[in-house]
Motif scaffolding. Sequence first.
Motif, PDB file in Angstrom:
ATOM      1  N   GLY A 108      25.459 -16.874  -7.058  1.00  0.00           N
ATOM      2  CA  GLY A 108      24.946 -17.694  -5.963  1.00  0.00           C
ATOM      3  C   GLY A 108      23.441 -17.532  -5.794  1.00  0.00           C
ATOM      4  N   GLY A 111      21.595 -19.285  -8.482  1.00  0.00           N
ATOM      5  CA  GLY A 111      21.618 -20.729  -8.229  1.00  0.00           C
ATOM      6  C   GLY A 111      20.566 -21.131  -7.211  1.00  0.00           C
ATOM      7  N   LEU A 112      20.423 -20.307  -6.152  1.00  0.00           N
ATOM      8  CA  LEU A 112      19.444 -20.630  -5.110  1.00  0.00           C
ATOM      9  C   LEU A 112      18.023 -20.463  -5.615  1.00  0.00           C
ATOM     10  N   ASN A 116      20.752 -24.773 -10.519  1.00  0.00           N
ATOM     11  CA  ASN A 116      21.959 -24.774 -11.344  1.00  0.00           C
ATOM     12  C   ASN A 116      21.823 -25.642 -12.595  1.00  0.00           C
TER      13      ASN A 116
ATOM     14  N   ASN B 295      26.338 -22.871  -4.069  1.00  0.00           N
ATOM     15  CA  ASN B 295      25.857 -21.501  -4.088  1.00  0.00           C
ATOM     16  C   ASN B 295      26.199 -20.737  -2.808  1.00  0.00           C
ATOM     17  N   LEU B 298      29.594 -19.407  -3.044  1.00  0.00           N
ATOM     18  CA  LEU B 298      29.635 -18.212  -3.889  1.00  0.00           C
ATOM     19  C   LEU B 298      29.186 -16.991  -3.107  1.00  0.00           C
ATOM     20  N   LEU B 299      28.084 -17.149  -2.358  1.00  0.00           N
ATOM     21  CA  LEU B 299      27.570 -16.030  -1.575  1.00  0.00           C
ATOM     22  C   LEU B 299      28.592 -15.607  -0.536  1.00  0.00           C
TER      23      LEU B 299
END
Lengths: 294, 621
Positions: A108, A111-112, A116, B295, B298-299
């Motif tokens: 994650g 991705g941030l 992505n 995302n 996911l986090l």
Amino acid sequence: MTEFVQALVLSLLVGGIYALVASGLTLIFGVMRVINIAHGAFLILGAFITYTVWDQLGLDPLVGVVITTPIVFALGWLIYRLLVRPIRHAPMSSTVLLTFGLALVTEGVMGLVWGNESTSIRPSYVDQSFHLGQVFLPKAQVYGGLLAVVVLGCLWLILTKTWLGRAIRAAAANPASAELVGIKVTSVAALVFGLGLAAAGAGGGITGVLYPFVPGSHYLWIARLLAIVVLGGLGSLEGAVLSALVFGVAETMTAVYISPAWATAVPYAIVFVVLLFRPQGLLGTRLRDDAVTA
Amino acid sequence: MSAAESAPEARRALDPIWLGRGIALVAGVLLVLYPMLSDNLYYQNMIILSLVFAIAASGLSIITGLAGYVSLSQGAFVGLGGYTVGVLATHHPDTNVWLWMPVAGVTAGLVALILGFVAMRASGPSFVIITVAFLFLVQVIAINWRSVSGGTEGLSLPIPTWDADIANWPFYYSLVGILALQLLLTWWIRRTKLGTGLVAIRDDETKAATLGINLPVEKMIAFIASSVLVGVGGGVYGYYLTFIDPRGMFNILLSVEAMLALLVGGKATLWGPVLGAFIVEPLNEYANNNLGGGNTRLLLFGGLLVLIVLFLPQGVLPAIESLLNWVRTRGRAGLVGARIGTGGSLASLTGRLSLVDRAAAVDPPPPLLEVKDLRKAFGGLKAVDGASLVVPEGSITGLIGPNGSGKTTLFNLIDDTIHADGGEIWLAGERIDRLSPWTRAHRGLGRTFQITRLFREMTVLENVVAAQRSFSWGQLGRIAVSGSEARAAEELLEYVGMRSFRDQKARALSFGQQKLVELAQVLMLDPKLILLDEPAGGINPVLIDRMSGMIRELNSYGKTFLIVEHNMPFVLGLCDPVHVLARGHTMASGTPDQIQKDPAVVDAYLGDDFVLEDEHERTVR
């Protein structure tokens, strides 16, 4: 025939990279009985950091590994201290779930930070090849494979020739006795976790040059890495190296002679077959679990 | 005490069981009524998805919660169910889609059976790896097997034809029904011999095998019971989505979400997985809709997983329960410090144990156990090297020898806790060295451990009922926690003097108390031969006397013993014959007197200055 030789050489070079990364995973398991599901995620993190180093500083990505590796090492050390150490006596399933959670968080965060979309690292030599007779060997593959072997060699030297290496092997063999002879096992474990992740980070820097990647690529990697260490025997360093080479060949040959789509199924098929017929892996030994532990 | 008397009503209201049942009932009624009261599709959708995960998590609680095997393939069974329905519905467009739902369950069950054959060979870490590998493998197959699965483009299911006013009702209520069935199944399994067997496997698999628990069969049943209804639920889920593709249906996040629901709620509880699903899935929806999805999701999942493992490993429900218990029992003395009971008489157990009159015994007695040339090496170390010995029927046979001479290893080989390299083992005229540990237990072999190995998280009573003296499908389904099984266990606990501790967790007991419970546990098997590994080790002198008294009494009723012990007065006073083990082989056998005078034994083990301290006591006792 030429096609076969070319595929074989390339698959061995790739196998060298697998060997480096899988060594980190099996080392962590050997010392602290933790299956680090986040290993693939840290490999991709290594690739992204290498990308930034290359993109921002203009440094050759394979040289950039010198910067990537210490960063990932420090991260690994910190993660052990903060997250793994508190549950080091919990059942193994706890650490599996913890590192799985860590893998998702890392995915994650990547991705941030980096997005992505597919990312690739393209140094100037990425499209050039060495020609040996009719065999074409892409320069990036050759450099990357050789670098992986060098880093793996350094890891090997640390484990066999230094005090730290002896402490690590002592802690792996018998933590309680290691404490008795003055080895601080949790400190050693933190260093091992750092070293293990650093191997993944270095491998990530190298593979980042060879293949494009996204944050979600880590699933494919962890599947591959688990297949390798299961095949080699969990905790066995020699086994991991040997099976990484076997694996690299099997995967490449499937892609060349059957179809690239099915190459992704190779790791899973290997896991099944190995655990069905030889659960302890190629070089692993069954642990003696009847000894009194109280 | 005064506080307890002043507010008994309040205390009962706080009893977690009744409080929990009340809340579950109210929640169930609300769940059934909701679609009739509100036509808010957003919340209906959220509840439907929560139901899917509640089914998945409740199923998971059998294999992971009870048996302790962490499985990340739960999402794959949802996906398999969805794909079964999807593939069949697209190939038979004229058939009612609902007819395929049972087929989805059968598919999931069959795949679990096949996967189980591979996965159940592996323990702990390898099992997790296999389940992950399986999930990805199914995904790769779904992507590549285009002619059936439609590949990455996925499959579109027929649009529901019923009245739009009740659009979600069929999905909603069929999922409620499946969840109810799954909960019923989970609840039932927890109460049976199968359930206690699974918890025993979770706590100590090796020990469970020595108590007659058939590991592969019970784990396999658990795995299938974890997946069949999940497959049906997956079928309904796929139909509800009306579009399925490999990336969505075999997404590992589905497995993670089921696992999270289980962990958040409490993995060893009945209602925990449901509660967890209704916490995690709404959070997931919120993250998807309000926090950008992808995302953030996911986090959220990853972070939650890390936090739960670190700070709330038990889950929400057990945490609440222990809080309520603390409030209820505050100020009362713990029971573990209580005195051990004086013990019951064996006469009361005649219905349970097959006891025989020794007067009718044959002379000389035939061998009950015969070990011939048994061998085991650990690498280069030959721990047991050609050991041979005979245990006559009806005897109390002793096995002594220096530390490291291979006594415990010999025990481990006899009951197959570790596997022998070679040699033969005969029990009551039957060769047993190729049999599994549980079959050996069923043939009449019981064994205690030097360092007691009770199932720490079970109560004393559960520890005793966990033993399975034979294998039959009917027995697995027998209720363990009450009825005849529990009564038998209580009688045995009475006999060893531990009845008043029946509801204590085994981990709370002292070492001596654990030894007594372990004896009761083994007696539950009604074994012909009982192997005792240091029954007098590490316990106080009064208890040692009790122990030898019980051994004599059981022996007088026909139980044969083989005892490893370092306490020489204990061994030489109790046992005849005595075998001496040195460097992995039997160096001497004979009566206690012969052994004491054997110069080789004195030299190797007893020492020149060995004199049995109280010859007199030995003959009197």
